[in-house]
Design a protein around this motif. Structure first.
Motif, PDB file in Angstrom:
ATOM      1  N   VAL A  67     -15.622  -8.425   5.232  1.00  0.00           N
ATOM      2  CA  VAL A  67     -17.258  -9.230   5.214  1.00  0.00           C
ATOM      3  C   VAL A  67     -17.554  -8.218   3.666  1.00  0.00           C
ATOM      4  O   VAL A  67     -16.827  -7.346   3.605  1.00  0.00           O
ATOM      5  N   LEU A  68     -18.293  -8.815   2.608  1.00  0.00           N
ATOM      6  CA  LEU A  68     -18.436  -7.867   1.654  1.00  0.00           C
ATOM      7  C   LEU A  68     -20.311  -7.962   1.348  1.00  0.00           C
ATOM      8  O   LEU A  68     -20.582  -8.458   1.529  1.00  0.00           O
ATOM      9  N   LYS A  69     -20.128  -6.767   0.920  1.00  0.00           N
ATOM     10  CA  LYS A  69     -21.648  -6.519   0.542  1.00  0.00           C
ATOM     11  C   LYS A  69     -22.756  -7.148  -1.136  1.00  0.00           C
ATOM     12  O   LYS A  69     -21.501  -7.190  -1.093  1.00  0.00           O
ATOM     13  N   LYS A  70     -23.516  -7.634  -0.634  1.00  0.00           N
ATOM     14  CA  LYS A  70     -23.899  -8.249  -2.394  1.00  0.00           C
ATOM     15  C   LYS A  70     -25.421  -7.396  -2.584  1.00  0.00           C
ATOM     16  O   LYS A  70     -26.238  -7.968  -1.239  1.00  0.00           O
ATOM     17  N   GLY A  71     -25.389  -6.745  -3.288  1.00  0.00           N
ATOM     18  CA  GLY A  71     -27.193  -6.042  -2.967  1.00  0.00           C
ATOM     19  C   GLY A  71     -26.821  -5.057  -1.710  1.00  0.00           C
ATOM     20  O   GLY A  71     -26.238  -4.331  -1.625  1.00  0.00           O
ATOM     21  N   ASP A  72     -27.842  -4.986  -1.230  1.00  0.00           N
ATOM     22  CA  ASP A  72     -27.939  -4.283  -0.081  1.00  0.00           C
ATOM     23  C   ASP A  72     -27.209  -5.317   0.974  1.00  0.00           C
ATOM     24  O   ASP A  72     -27.402  -4.171   2.517  1.00  0.00           O
ATOM     25  N   ILE A  73     -27.411  -6.104   1.745  1.00  0.00           N
ATOM     26  CA  ILE A  73     -26.816  -7.356   2.979  1.00  0.00           C
ATOM     27  C   ILE A  73     -24.816  -7.956   2.366  1.00  0.00           C
ATOM     28  O   ILE A  73     -24.481  -8.310   1.773  1.00  0.00           O
ATOM     29  N   LYS A  74     -24.492  -7.863   3.693  1.00  0.00           N
ATOM     30  CA  LYS A  74     -22.801  -8.015   4.063  1.00  0.00           C
ATOM     31  C   LYS A  74     -23.349  -9.907   3.772  1.00  0.00           C
ATOM     32  O   LYS A  74     -24.123  -9.923   4.702  1.00  0.00           O
ATOM     33  N   TYR A  75     -22.800 -10.172   4.079  1.00  0.00           N
ATOM     34  CA  TYR A  75     -22.482 -11.685   3.183  1.00  0.00           C
ATOM     35  C   TYR A  75     -20.672 -11.830   4.078  1.00  0.00           C
ATOM     36  O   TYR A  75     -19.362 -10.442   3.918  1.00  0.00           O
ATOM     37  N   ASN A  76     -20.498 -13.060   4.871  1.00  0.00           N
ATOM     38  CA  ASN A  76     -18.668 -13.568   4.941  1.00  0.00           C
ATOM     39  C   ASN A  76     -18.971 -14.458   4.160  1.00  0.00           C
ATOM     40  O   ASN A  76     -18.997 -15.440   3.515  1.00  0.00           O
ATOM     41  N   LEU A  77     -16.755 -14.397   3.985  1.00  0.00           N
ATOM     42  CA  LEU A  77     -16.195 -15.335   3.074  1.00  0.00           C
ATOM     43  C   LEU A  77     -15.449 -15.655   4.358  1.00  0.00           C
ATOM     44  O   LEU A  77     -15.066 -14.601   5.127  1.00  0.00           O
ATOM     45  N   VAL A  78     -15.223 -16.649   4.654  1.00  0.00           N
ATOM     46  CA  VAL A  78     -14.113 -17.299   6.048  1.00  0.00           C
ATOM     47  C   VAL A  78     -13.605 -18.482   5.775  1.00  0.00           C
ATOM     48  O   VAL A  78     -13.892 -19.350   5.064  1.00  0.00           O
ATOM     49  N   SER A  79     -12.042 -18.343   6.448  1.00  0.00           N
ATOM     50  CA  SER A  79     -11.273 -19.281   5.781  1.00  0.00           C
ATOM     51  C   SER A  79      -9.979 -18.775   6.098  1.00  0.00           C
ATOM     52  O   SER A  79      -9.605 -17.753   5.490  1.00  0.00           O
ATOM     53  N   PHE A  80      -9.344 -19.602   7.015  1.00  0.00           N
ATOM     54  CA  PHE A  80      -8.215 -19.501   7.693  1.00  0.00           C
ATOM     55  C   PHE A  80      -6.725 -18.896   6.001  1.00  0.00           C
ATOM     56  O   PHE A  80      -6.519 -18.189   6.206  1.00  0.00           O
ATOM     57  N   GLU A  81      -7.541 -19.652   5.112  1.00  0.00           N
ATOM     58  CA  GLU A  81      -6.608 -19.880   3.292  1.00  0.00           C
ATOM     59  C   GLU A  81      -6.949 -17.974   3.527  1.00  0.00           C
ATOM     60  O   GLU A  81      -5.931 -17.306   2.866  1.00  0.00           O
ATOM     61  N   ILE A  82      -7.438 -16.950   3.731  1.00  0.00           N
ATOM     62  CA  ILE A  82      -7.791 -15.818   3.253  1.00  0.00           C
ATOM     63  C   ILE A  82      -6.951 -15.054   4.221  1.00  0.00           C
ATOM     64  O   ILE A  82      -7.058 -13.274   4.799  1.00  0.00           O
ATOM     65  N   ALA A  83      -6.616 -15.174   5.708  1.00  0.00           N
ATOM     66  CA  ALA A  83      -6.629 -14.021   6.560  1.00  0.00           C
ATOM     67  C   ALA A  83      -4.335 -13.906   6.567  1.00  0.00           C
ATOM     68  O   ALA A  83      -4.239 -15.100   5.768  1.00  0.00           O
ATOM     69  N   PRO A  84      -4.658 -13.048   6.229  1.00  0.00           N
ATOM     70  CA  PRO A  84      -3.009 -12.686   5.783  1.00  0.00           C
ATOM     71  C   PRO A  84      -1.854 -12.743   6.851  1.00  0.00           C
ATOM     72  O   PRO A  84      -2.176 -13.644   7.412  1.00  0.00           O
TER      73      PRO A  84
END
Length: 379
Positions: free
Chosen positions: A154-171
């Motif tokens: 979950v990352l902010k861009k500007g004032d809003i939070k957005y999601n990157l979602v993929s099993f590729e980024i699960a630790p």
């Protein structure tokens, strides 16, 4: 057809931070992202020593901001590319882990653009994240986000939070060393613990829940309900239990997703810490969801697990729990003028949030606006 998956190998227990050494032995260049607090409390140093003991080169990036942004990720990418790590370690709260996940995406797939792969609206499908190669170890120091097992950043861009979602980024690995969360200030322990409770309740009541996600969601809810009040009083055993509950809730929502409460808090991220917003919005969202027979049944099941009887009782219990832990009213955190000036934009963006797809009741943009107002005016 339904699925239940867990990519992450979980290592837990006192002193388990030393497991870094076992993983680092197979790598030559290890990059550690760390919060300031982990440096101050000596855990960053300890982690770096384990990597050196494994005869790998180690570099650290410290001072990751509490509310991470894509802009911050962009700013550190030159340093990451220069070091060329073959193992990434995230040591800190959910924000540190989320930054490390995003770095992994744009390090392993530099051709990608944030707007292409982020979930910006539920009405548009982002480009899938390709296969990534650099493994990630997540070592949470707070007990809330569940990011150490989840497939989202979950990352902010500007004032809003957005999601990157993929099993590729699960630790690939999560290390749960209870020494780390003992360093949390009381307020952080409370806010992150409340986040766990909301993760458990939402994961149990989404339309994607399965008997497997239910099992970990219920266990997480019960642990937080029992131990969070003690954890906030610095009880060590309680801190450990809430820490494990956070990861259980992470496994639950990795599989069952989340709902409307998170949509509201993500788009109100400018007001207050995420866990605190979730706690404020939860009773209003539950009342809204009561029009669904499925949600009422699921809330009643949670109520019985906690020793109560009905869905309505559960809502009252949640309100009392918030009160006991000193959760403020939304109107104490933001002025009426500022809140109203951003209300339309927040409501519209929350309506587009992908998590709404899993909520037991589909809200309209107008109903979302009413929920925000009810939370602000305490109706």
């Amino acid at each position: 057809m339904q699925f239940f998956s867990l990519k992450t190998r979980i290592v837990l227990g006192e002193g388990s931070l030393s497991y870094i050494k076992s993983v680092a032995k197979k790598h030559s260049r290890v990059l550690i992202f760390s919060s300031k607090s982990m440096r101050v409390h000596g855990f960053l140093n300890e982690a770096m020593n384990y990597v050196e003991d494994a005869n790998a080169e180690v570099e650290a990036i410290t001072g990751v901001p509490a509310e991470p942004s894509y802009e911050y990720v962009e700013s550190i990418m030159p340093k990451v590319r220069e070091f060329q790590p073959d193992l990434i370690v995230a040591l800190g709260g959910g924000s540190v882990i989320d930054v490390a996940k995003a770095v992994k995406v744009f390090y392993d797939a530099p051709e990608l653009k944030f707007e292409e792969v982020a979930f910006i609206s539920r009405f548009e499908k982002p480009k899938p994240i390709p296969k990534l190669k650099t493994p990630l170890i997540a070592i949470p120091s707070t007990s809330g986000a569940g990011s150490e097992v989840s497939a989202a950043s979950v990352l902010k861009k500007g004032d809003i939070k957005y999601n990157l979602v993929s099993f590729e980024i699960a630790p690939e690995f999560a290390i749960l060393d209870p020494r780390l969360p003992r360093t949390m200030p009381k307020e952080v322990a409370r806010n992150s613990g409340l986040d766990v409770l909301v993760h458990g309740i939402e994961a149990y009541t989404t339309t994607a829940a399965t008997p497997f996600s239910d099992a970990v969601a219920i266990k997480a809810i019960k642990l937080v309900y029992k131990y969070l009040p003690l954890s906030v009083q610095d009880d060590e055993k309680a801190r450990e239990n809430v820490h494990y509950a956070a990861t259980m809730a992470g496994i639950a929502f990795l599989n069952a997703r989340l709902g409307l409460c998170h949509s509201l808090s993500h788009k109100a991220a400018w007001i207050a810490p995420h866990g605190l917003l979730n706690a404020i919005f939860l009773p209003y969202v539950m009342e809204f969801n009561m029009r669904s027979e499925y949600a009422r049944k699921r809330y009643a099941e949670i109520a019985r697990e906690l020793g109560f009887n009905t869905a309505q009782e559960l809502i009252e219990v949640i309100k009392e729990f918030n009160e006991m832990l000193g959760v403020p009213k939304l109107s104490e955190l933001v002025s009426e003028d500022e809140f109203l000036s951003k209300l339309d934009e927040m409501s519209e963006k929350a309506y587009h949030d992908p998590l709404i797809n899993f909520n037991p009741v589909e809200p309209s943009a107008e109903e979302i606006k009413e929920l925000y107002k009810r939370a602000f005016y305490g109706e």
